[in-house]
Motif scaffolding. Structure first.
Motif, mmCIF file in Angstrom:
data_model
loop_
_atom_site.group_PDB
_atom_site.id
_atom_site.type_symbol
_atom_site.label_atom_id
_atom_site.label_comp_id
_atom_site.label_asym_id
_atom_site.label_seq_id
_atom_site.Cartn_x
_atom_site.Cartn_y
_atom_site.Cartn_z
ATOM 1 N N GLY A 60 42.685 47.194 38.198
ATOM 2 C CA GLY A 60 42.815 45.742 38.256
ATOM 3 C C GLY A 60 42.979 45.241 39.688
ATOM 4 O O GLY A 60 42.359 44.248 40.083
ATOM 5 N N ILE A 61 43.809 45.945 40.473
ATOM 6 C CA ILE A 61 44.019 45.550 41.869
ATOM 7 C C ILE A 61 42.702 45.632 42.645
ATOM 8 O O ILE A 61 42.326 44.703 43.376
ATOM 9 C CB ILE A 61 45.086 46.440 42.531
ATOM 10 C CG1 ILE A 61 46.469 46.127 41.943
ATOM 11 C CG2 ILE A 61 45.100 46.246 44.046
ATOM 12 C CD1 ILE A 61 47.551 47.075 42.399
ATOM 13 N N GLY A 62 41.998 46.745 42.473
ATOM 14 C CA GLY A 62 40.735 46.921 43.187
ATOM 15 C C GLY A 62 39.711 45.875 42.808
ATOM 16 O O GLY A 62 39.045 45.281 43.671
ATOM 17 N N THR A 63 39.588 45.607 41.516
ATOM 18 C CA THR A 63 38.606 44.648 41.035
ATOM 19 C C THR A 63 38.955 43.226 41.483
ATOM 20 O O THR A 63 38.079 42.426 41.817
ATOM 21 C CB THR A 63 38.517 44.689 39.494
ATOM 22 O OG1 THR A 63 38.248 46.034 39.095
ATOM 23 C CG2 THR A 63 37.409 43.805 38.973
ATOM 24 N N PHE A 64 40.255 42.909 41.506
ATOM 25 C CA PHE A 64 40.696 41.563 41.869
ATOM 26 C C PHE A 64 40.593 41.316 43.375
ATOM 27 O O PHE A 64 40.136 40.262 43.827
ATOM 28 C CB PHE A 64 42.139 41.356 41.397
ATOM 29 C CG PHE A 64 42.750 40.046 41.827
ATOM 30 C CD1 PHE A 64 42.336 38.853 41.248
ATOM 31 C CD2 PHE A 64 43.719 40.020 42.809
ATOM 32 C CE1 PHE A 64 42.889 37.643 41.655
ATOM 33 C CE2 PHE A 64 44.282 38.805 43.220
ATOM 34 C CZ PHE A 64 43.863 37.621 42.638
ATOM 35 N N LEU A 65 41.016 42.315 44.174
ATOM 36 C CA LEU A 65 41.121 42.098 45.610
ATOM 37 C C LEU A 65 39.801 42.276 46.362
ATOM 38 O O LEU A 65 39.625 41.691 47.423
ATOM 39 C CB LEU A 65 42.166 43.049 46.213
ATOM 40 C CG LEU A 65 43.625 42.769 45.872
ATOM 41 C CD1 LEU A 65 44.538 43.762 46.592
ATOM 42 C CD2 LEU A 65 44.022 41.342 46.247
ATOM 43 N N LEU A 66 38.879 43.088 45.828
ATOM 44 C CA LEU A 66 37.671 43.386 46.601
ATOM 45 C C LEU A 66 36.876 42.133 46.962
ATOM 46 O O LEU A 66 36.538 41.939 48.133
ATOM 47 C CB LEU A 66 36.789 44.394 45.863
ATOM 48 C CG LEU A 66 35.554 44.795 46.684
ATOM 49 C CD1 LEU A 66 35.395 46.299 46.744
ATOM 50 C CD2 LEU A 66 34.292 44.158 46.131
ATOM 51 N N PRO A 67 36.534 41.250 46.000
ATOM 52 C CA PRO A 67 35.751 40.068 46.402
ATOM 53 C C PRO A 67 36.505 39.165 47.376
ATOM 54 O O PRO A 67 35.899 38.566 48.272
ATOM 55 C CB PRO A 67 35.473 39.349 45.072
ATOM 56 C CG PRO A 67 36.484 39.876 44.116
ATOM 57 C CD PRO A 67 36.774 41.273 44.555
ATOM 58 N N ILE A 68 37.841 39.075 47.237
ATOM 59 C CA ILE A 68 38.641 38.260 48.153
ATOM 60 C C ILE A 68 38.605 38.862 49.548
ATOM 61 O O ILE A 68 38.423 38.158 50.559
ATOM 62 C CB ILE A 68 40.097 38.161 47.641
ATOM 63 C CG1 ILE A 68 40.141 37.446 46.279
ATOM 64 C CG2 ILE A 68 40.968 37.429 48.655
ATOM 65 C CD1 ILE A 68 41.514 37.462 45.629
ATOM 66 N N SER A 69 38.768 40.190 49.612
ATOM 67 C CA SER A 69 38.756 40.877 50.899
ATOM 68 C C SER A 69 37.390 40.802 51.564
ATOM 69 O O SER A 69 37.284 40.588 52.776
ATOM 70 C CB SER A 69 39.179 42.339 50.713
ATOM 71 O OG SER A 69 39.148 43.033 51.929
#
Length: 445
Positions: A391-400
């Motif tokens: 969940g963290i990876g999926t959520f943060l990747l586009p933001i990053s």
């Protein structure tokens, strides 16, 4: 004397044949559960556009629907594992596939975003429970010399189910007049078949022994387990498991390893695989082989290679070196800003192949390094931790990617991979060929 010996030999051969048939049945229904899990997650993609239009889904509802299954897995994994250790593998084994069939059947009647969220949540709970009971069952019924390969096969089944679903959904959506409800509901037919196939399967002899039901354990072990497994079962302790045992002096290393390893393995994978096209587009690559299709196909090849090698070269060799390699690959992608597109593509494909290979070991280790009385709750806890990482990876990747850019984002992914590699270098045991009792005693003695 000769007649008596012949009858004994005949009984021995018959017993061996029956055990092989039983093992085939058990492996088939467990692998079927993994196919179903992959199918459920893969079938929604081809109909998502039609579904969003029909239900007039806003971006908020699309996000909630996507998160519902993940939340369900977070709930189902630890609770299902706790229940499997407390009440037995068999009742939970039947409950989760029954819940799966009911929730899947509800998809035929979805007419609102709220109902879709509820259904996806219930299916996530069933998937999480299946993780927590399916892998321990596979470990407890498998012969030691085949255990790693059979558990790795469940990873192949998941990828297979996902790809079958994507192809089925695409064909039904494009070439028939079936509604998106019906296409989603096709998973119900698979669930019913698996439910019927599970009827009459026995309780795990190892679980029965762990709760003191020794006579039942001996009888079932003699009937269903390999000849050398009964002796191993009798070497296990009879004691009540608890969640706190996961963090005891004997087992905290096992818990830290399986949870941390799983977290670090899936976090970069889910992020990169989910947004494959957008990630690669940042490097001038998009679509076709350069997108999710190519990465998924290479990932499947990595799982198959691990399946073929796991009982030959062992767990640790397939766990530690590939993680260091993937960490370096991601770091190179992050640091080499002007790399030619073809080099970037090759590096991403290398990452996808080796990451999928050691991700397969996240299915194997939890069932091996914990004793029977906490095997379910430990597997469920590790699965829940891994879903947090996903969940963290999926959520943060586009933001990053948007705010920091591709380079720093890949360096953060490399950092997660380095942590996983260092943890595995320290704690990953070699369990090839060991009985479950020996494997689970690795850190305790």
């Amino acid at each position: 004397m000769s007649s008596t010996k012949n009858r004994a030999d005949h009984r021995s051969v018959t017993s061996a044949v029956n055990k092989r048939r039983f093992l085939t049945r058990m492996v088939t229904v467990l692998i079927g559960g993994m196919i179903l899990d992959g199918y459920v997650l893969g079938i929604i993609g081809p109909v998502s556009g039609t579904m969003a239009e029909d239900l007039q889904l806003t971006a908020f509802w699309q996000g909630v629907i996507a998160a519902a299954a993940l939340v369900g897995i977070l709930i189902g994994s630890p609770i299902g594992g706790w229940a499997a250790d407390k009440f037995g593998r068999k009742p939970i084994f039947m409950f989760d596939i029954g819940l799966f069939a009911i929730a899947s059947g509800l998809q035929f009647f979805i007419d609102s975003p709220v109902l879709l969220v509820v259904v996806r949540l219930l299916m996530g709970i069933a998937i999480g429970t299946e993780y927590a009971v399916g892998w321990p069952l596979m470990a407890e019924f498998s012969p030691a010399h085949l255990r790693g390969r059979l558990m790795a096969a469940m990873g192949i089944a998941w990828y297979g189910g996902f790809m079958i679903a994507f192809l089925t959904g695409h064909l039904l959506n494009e070439y028939t007049d079936l509604s998106w409800n019906f296409i989603l509901g096709t998973s119900t037919f698979i669930a019913i078949v698996i439910f019927l196939a599970r009827l009459g399967l026995p309780e795990s002899p190892r679980w029965l022994w762990s709760v003191g039901r020794k006579d039942e354990a001996r009888a079932l072990a003699a009937r269903y387990l390999p000849d050398d497994a009964l002796d191993d079962v009798q070497h296990e302790d009879v004691r009540k498991g608890s969640f706190g045992m996961l963090f005891s002096k004997e087992y905290w290393r096992s818990t830290l390893f399986i949870s941390g390893f799983w977290f670090c393995a899936v976090t970069p994978y889910f992020a990169i695989a989910t947004f494959a096209d957008s990630v690669l587009n940042q490097y001038g690559l998009a679509g076709g082989l350069a997108g999710g299709v190519g990465l998924s196909a290479v990932a499947l090849a990595g799982v198959v290679v691990t399946f073929l090698l796991i009982e030959k070269i062992g767990r640790r060799a397939l766990t530690v070196p590939p993680q260091w390699l993937c960490a370096v690959v991601l770091a190179v992608i992050g640091l080499w800003a002007g790399a030619p597109a073809i080099i970037v593509l090759i590096l991403f494909l290398v990452f996808s192949f080796f990451n999928a290979g050691y991700n397969t070991l996240t299915n194997v280790y939890p069932g091996e390094v914990l004793p029977t009385e906490i095997r379910g709750i430990g597997t469920g806890f590790a699965a829940a931790v891994s879903r947090v990482g996903a969940g963290i990876g999926t959520f943060l990747l586009p933001i990053s990617m948007e705010n920091l850019g591709a380079g720093p984002t890949m360096l953060m992914a490399a950092g997660v991979a380095f942590v996983g590699a260092a943890l595995s270098q320290w704690l990953a045991p070699e369990t090839k060929g060991k009985s479950l009792t020996e494997a689970a005693a690795g850190y305790a003695h």
